[in-house]
Design a protein around this motif. Sequence first.
Motif, PDB file in Angstrom:
ATOM      1  N   ASP B 131       0.918  -1.217  -0.050  1.00 48.25           N
ATOM      2  CA  ASP B 131       0.002   0.041  -0.053  1.00 48.25           C
ATOM      3  C   ASP B 131       0.885   1.306   0.114  1.00 48.25           C
ATOM      4  OD1 ASP B 131      -2.183  -1.522   0.213  1.00 48.25           O
ATOM      5  OD2 ASP B 131      -2.166  -1.480   2.279  1.00 48.25           O
ATOM      6  N   ILE B 132       2.184   1.161  -0.020  1.00 49.36           N
ATOM      7  CA  ILE B 132       3.075   2.219   0.234  1.00 49.36           C
ATOM      8  C   ILE B 132       3.466   2.768  -1.405  1.00 49.36           C
ATOM      9  CG2 ILE B 132       5.325   3.166   0.792  1.00 49.36           C
ATOM     10  CD1 ILE B 132       5.046   1.017   3.076  1.00 49.36           C
ATOM     11  N   PRO B 133       3.353   3.884  -1.527  1.00 57.16           N
ATOM     12  CA  PRO B 133       3.638   4.672  -3.051  1.00 57.16           C
ATOM     13  C   PRO B 133       4.901   4.288  -3.215  1.00 57.16           C
ATOM     14  CG  PRO B 133       2.142   6.206  -1.756  1.00 57.16           C
ATOM     15  CD  PRO B 133       2.519   5.096  -0.776  1.00 57.16           C
ATOM     16  N   CYS B 134       5.079   3.947  -4.341  1.00 59.15           N
ATOM     17  CA  CYS B 134       6.615   3.252  -5.017  1.00 59.15           C
ATOM     18  C   CYS B 134       7.680   4.431  -4.796  1.00 59.15           C
ATOM     19  CB  CYS B 134       6.743   3.133  -6.327  1.00 59.15           C
ATOM     20  SG  CYS B 134       5.720   1.204  -6.541  1.00 59.15           S
ATOM     21  N   ARG B 135       7.361   5.916  -4.461  1.00 54.02           N
ATOM     22  CA  ARG B 135       8.458   6.538  -4.465  1.00 54.02           C
ATOM     23  C   ARG B 135       8.779   6.702  -3.010  1.00 54.02           C
ATOM     24  NH1 ARG B 135       4.762  11.466  -5.554  1.00 54.02           N
ATOM     25  NH2 ARG B 135       3.077  11.271  -3.599  1.00 54.02           N
ATOM     26  N   TYR B 136       8.302   6.123  -2.177  1.00 48.76           N
ATOM     27  CA  TYR B 136       8.589   6.161  -0.939  1.00 48.76           C
ATOM     28  C   TYR B 136       9.496   4.948  -0.357  1.00 48.76           C
ATOM     29  CZ  TYR B 136       5.481   9.845   0.190  1.00 48.76           C
ATOM     30  OH  TYR B 136       4.809  10.943   0.072  1.00 48.76           O
ATOM     31  N   LEU B 137       9.602   3.941  -1.570  1.00 48.64           N
ATOM     32  CA  LEU B 137      10.425   2.843  -1.415  1.00 48.64           C
ATOM     33  C   LEU B 137      11.857   2.994  -1.566  1.00 48.64           C
ATOM     34  CD1 LEU B 137       7.930   0.333  -3.149  1.00 48.64           C
ATOM     35  CD2 LEU B 137       8.181   0.619  -0.630  1.00 48.64           C
ATOM     36  N   SER B 138      13.080   2.079  -1.237  1.00 47.62           N
ATOM     37  CA  SER B 138      14.325   2.291  -1.578  1.00 47.62           C
ATOM     38  C   SER B 138      14.410   1.895  -3.084  1.00 47.62           C
ATOM     39  CB  SER B 138      15.017   1.586  -0.483  1.00 47.62           C
ATOM     40  OG  SER B 138      14.920   0.025  -0.978  1.00 47.62           O
ATOM     41  N   ALA B 139      15.785   2.204  -3.311  1.00 49.75           N
ATOM     42  CA  ALA B 139      16.132   1.921  -4.655  1.00 49.75           C
ATOM     43  C   ALA B 139      15.999   0.309  -4.933  1.00 49.75           C
ATOM     44  CB  ALA B 139      17.531   2.243  -4.883  1.00 49.75           C
ATOM     45  N   GLY B 140      16.328  -0.423  -3.935  1.00 48.63           N
ATOM     46  CA  GLY B 140      16.259  -1.932  -4.338  1.00 48.63           C
ATOM     47  C   GLY B 140      14.889  -2.197  -4.195  1.00 48.63           C
ATOM     48  N   GLN B 141      14.033  -1.787  -3.385  1.00 49.41           N
ATOM     49  CA  GLN B 141      12.698  -2.330  -3.333  1.00 49.41           C
ATOM     50  C   GLN B 141      11.952  -1.796  -4.662  1.00 49.41           C
ATOM     51  OE1 GLN B 141      11.743  -0.344   0.219  1.00 49.41           O
ATOM     52  NE2 GLN B 141      11.355  -2.258   1.545  1.00 49.41           N
ATOM     53  N   LYS B 142      12.221  -0.708  -5.209  1.00 52.36           N
ATOM     54  CA  LYS B 142      11.575  -0.346  -6.510  1.00 52.36           C
ATOM     55  C   LYS B 142      11.967  -1.286  -7.570  1.00 52.36           C
ATOM     56  CE  LYS B 142      11.734   4.580  -5.794  1.00 52.36           C
ATOM     57  NZ  LYS B 142      12.574   5.591  -5.810  1.00 52.36           N
ATOM     58  N   ARG B 143      13.402  -1.827  -7.439  1.00 50.40           N
ATOM     59  CA  ARG B 143      13.764  -2.747  -8.344  1.00 50.40           C
ATOM     60  C   ARG B 143      12.955  -3.940  -8.207  1.00 50.40           C
ATOM     61  NH1 ARG B 143      15.281  -1.722 -13.115  1.00 50.40           N
ATOM     62  NH2 ARG B 143      17.028  -3.162 -13.776  1.00 50.40           N
ATOM     63  N   ARG B 144      12.760  -4.511  -7.136  1.00 55.63           N
ATOM     64  CA  ARG B 144      11.930  -5.609  -6.811  1.00 55.63           C
ATOM     65  C   ARG B 144      10.701  -5.709  -7.219  1.00 55.63           C
ATOM     66  NH1 ARG B 144      13.855  -8.583  -1.739  1.00 55.63           N
ATOM     67  NH2 ARG B 144      15.953  -8.106  -1.582  1.00 55.63           N
TER      68      ARG B 144
END
Lengths: 229, 209
Positions: B131-144
């Motif tokens: 439920d978390i907007p992707c811009r708040y995720l870390s670089a690695g999490q975005k990659r995931r």
Amino acid sequence: MSTTAPPLRSAFVAIVRRDFRLAFYNRSDLVNPLLFFVIVVSLFPFGVGSNPEQLREIAPGVIWVAALLATLLGLDGLFKPDFEDGTLEQLALAPHPLSILVLAKILVHWLLTGIPLIAVTPVIALLLNLDPALLPTLLLSLLIGTPSLSLIGAIGVALTAGIRRGGVLLTLLVLPLYIPVLIFGANLLKTAQFGLDTAGQFYVLAAILMLALVLAPIAAASALRISLN
Amino acid sequence: MIHFPDSRLEGIALSCVRGENLLFDSLDFSVQAGEICQVFGANGAGKTSLLRILCGLALPESGQVLWNGVDIDEQREVFTSSLGYVGHQNGIKGELNPLENLAAIRALTATRDDMDAESALENVGLYGYEDIPCRYLSAGQKRRVALSRLLLTAAQCWILDEPVTALDAQGVADFQKVLENHAKCGGLVLITSHQALTFGSIETRRIEL
């Protein structure tokens, strides 16, 4: 396992829904063209002078030019964010015609920029002392004309999506193509002011819209593929 | 467990020019179903350009790309329905959460019946981040999030440009297993990576640029 892609219709709907949702998160971007439109039109009485007759005369032209420039201003965000974050690549690699997916994006863009412009026009027209009897004609001309502006503009935005400062180039590319819409749109109101029949201009505006509706998405899709290359 | 039909991706006499530089010339290769092909080369050698040409995003200066013996330009729809591409950019929207991002993908490409967005995210270690907007995720999490797209699609041919950048050691190990499993099911993978990747018993090929 389903090996066939979802039908084109659901892809279209998904893009429309996604873009609406994105627009909701970026509401401030939507306000800019609208504010520009209102400011430009409301400055005219100060610049030209408050002679009611003079204002009444220039009202159609001013509203049309302001609507055209406001549309141009709002176009920048049509493909650029998608280009920058890579979602455009994903669209281009979807097993659907890119032109139809592009049309979905243009549709959302027009619904979110063109329609608000038309919605504030009745109020704006008061500032310019436009004859209230002409208002329906003006609104109808904008309703037919602004989708053409969004469609034609999309070609220019697609061509300049990969360029860092494509703003000026976009204006140079797109403005010549906007001229016919402007001429017929503003002329239509002039004709109506004299109480003459405006069917001819309406037909031309509608013809431009049909032409743009068929050709612009194809041109924009090809331009996007060039930008991605 | 799904099993893909026998397929192959071939490049014939590919050459690529970027600006004034010839990046590669008359490059021939072939990747079969069940194989993983690693593309090696120094920075600027043309790895990304090659992968973009293979997807059909960029045009080669000369040569052609064949999917099952037919030029990909002549069967764009067929080829793109079996293509999964993860490029340099993640191709996800920062404003949307991972689930919304995957929903958009689901509507665009053929997806697997045996995998839904929630379990795809769980598989890449993003349980609880739906439920978390992707811009708040870390670089690695975005990659995931970008990689979870691969789990969801029914694509046979995966073309991956530096997929493990920003992933932690566990993430890299898990992703190698995913690739290995994909190859075992008859998928084919083209991948660039500056990290050494090992794939147990899987047939691997190398392209040196």
